[in-house]
Design an enzyme around this catalytic site. Structure first.
Site, PDB file in Angstrom:
ATOM      1  NE  ARG A  81      -1.007  10.713  -1.966  1.00 52.24           N
ATOM      2  CZ  ARG A  81      -2.213  10.802  -1.209  1.00 52.24           C
ATOM      3  NH1 ARG A  81      -1.807   9.613  -0.680  1.00 52.24           N
ATOM      4  NH2 ARG A  81      -3.338  10.689  -0.850  1.00 52.24           N
TER       5      ARG A  81
ATOM      6  CG  ASN B 198       2.969  -8.394   6.196  1.00 47.33           C
ATOM      7  OD1 ASN B 198       2.394  -7.466   7.057  1.00 47.33           O
ATOM      8  ND2 ASN B 198       2.193  -8.972   5.160  1.00 47.33           N
TER       9      ASN B 198
ATOM     10  CE  LYS C   5      -6.266   9.847  -3.871  1.00 46.30           C
ATOM     11  NZ  LYS C   5      -5.051   8.897  -3.578  1.00 46.30           N
TER      12      LYS C   5
END
Ligand code: NAD
Length: 320
Positions: free
Chosen positions: A109, A158, A66
């Site tokens: 993934r 966050n 990749k």
């Protein structure tokens, strides 16, 4: 050579496909049938990062790379800042077999990896999911986590509070109540915590985490990044996708450098999948998955895209 463009990936690869493909490749890595090659990652200047992740899976007959990185300013070009493409080769002949859009595959993934860790390592009765991070990957992470445990609430924190609506919207999509909380409250209530930030300093402290928690630390994939205090890794049982990456570019790099844990203390999650290492051993232990992101995850997910595209007659064939 087959081309499977980015725009087709959403229809070709489901989160369930990604989960199965990544679980198989983690298992192959732990049994010695597959391995990743050293990661190349270069700073190009002006905030741009470029690199390669590659590997060979003899079990799944995968060889490839990749290629991609982070290109800030792409918003002005109307394309995502993260850009990646997967190239699959025939492991016997070395011939290029397929070029596959890698942007959505990366999110799928990565989310699959943390979900595999939750599936294998979190307490069965986990009910509260804590999310630290509200960027692009966070929505994928939350959706994947919700597939493996019946959470009844999501808590979120966050660094940039203005991004929290993304977590609220994703929780709403999943039919789950969402609450923005302090890190103290998140640690005190969450059974499972996913961290997915680009932080360079620890956010979650050892003292925030109660016994029995499972953490999937997914943001640290480069030297210098850090999401949780190193002392937490000393208290936890630490699992990873690949030990070599965990100690060099993963969350464990800091605990190793400080002498708090040894490489031998880190268990590949593939060994848990294969049944050669124990997973969670008690309801009280803290388990921590150091998800660094390996090239073989990308190749396995890309192979699913190619297989589905061929089945549906959607792959574009290009003569080499
Ligand atoms: P993004 O740019 O969309 O979001 C970044 C997130 O990090 C936001 O929540 C932001 O608020 C937070 N953040 C930024 N600076 C921070 C700081 N100083 N302290 C604490 N938090 C901070 O990025 P994304 O696409 O959601 O990716 C998040 C992280 O995951 C990145 O570091 C990326 O490299 C990493 N990643 C890892 C894998 C893997 O396989 N492990 C795969 C893809 C991405």
């Amino acid at each position: 050579m087959l081309v499977v463009p980015e725009r087709l990936i959403a229809d070709l690869v489901s989160p369930e496909d990604a989960f199965a493909a990544v679980e198989a490749v983690f298992a192959a890595m732990a049994s010695g049938g597959a391995y990743n090659f050293p990661v190349v990652r270069e700073a190009l200047g002006e905030g741009r990062q470029y690199g390669f992740k590659s590997g060979l899976d003899r079990v799944g007959a995968l060889l490839g790379v990749k290629s991609g990185g982070y290109f800030p300013g792409n918003g002005e070009r109307g394309i995502p800042n993260h850009q990646s493409t997967v190239f699959l080769f025939d492991p016997d002949s070395g011939q290029l077999k397929a070029t596959v859009g890698g942007n959505l595959l990366t999110a799928l993934r990565t989310a699959a990896a943390s979900a595999i860790s939750i599936d294998r390592l979190a307490r069965r009765d986990a009910k509260v999911l804590g999310m630290v991070g509200a960027g692009h990957q966070s929505a994928f992470q939350m959706r994947a986590a919700a597939r493996v445990r019946p959470f009844d609430k999501v808590l979120g924190w966050n660094h940039h509070p203005e991004m929290l609506p993304r977590l609220a919207e994703t929780a709403a999509e999943l039919g789950l109540p969402f609450e923005a909380v302090s890190l103290e409250d998140l640690g005190a209530q969450a059974d499972v915590i996913v961290t997915i930030t680009s932080s360079n300093a620890p956010t979650l402290r050892d003292g925030h985490i109660r016994p029995g928690t499972h953490l999937a630390c997914m943001g640290t994939d480069t030297k210098g990044k850090q999401e949780v205090e190193a002392a937490l890794l000393a208290r936890a049982r630490v699992f990873t996708d690949e030990v070599a990456q965990s100690v060099s570019i993963g969350e464990a790099q800091h605990a190793i450098a400080a002498g708090l844990i040894r490489e031998a203390d880190i268990t590949p999650v593939g060994a848990v999948i294969n049944g050669t290492a124990p997973g969670r051993q008690s309801d009280d232990e803290v388990t921590l998955f150091d998800g660094t992101g390996v090239g073989l995850q990308d190749l396995a997910a890309a192979q699913v895209a190619v297989t589905r595209a061929v089945e549906r007659g959607l792959a574009v064939e290009v003569a080499l």
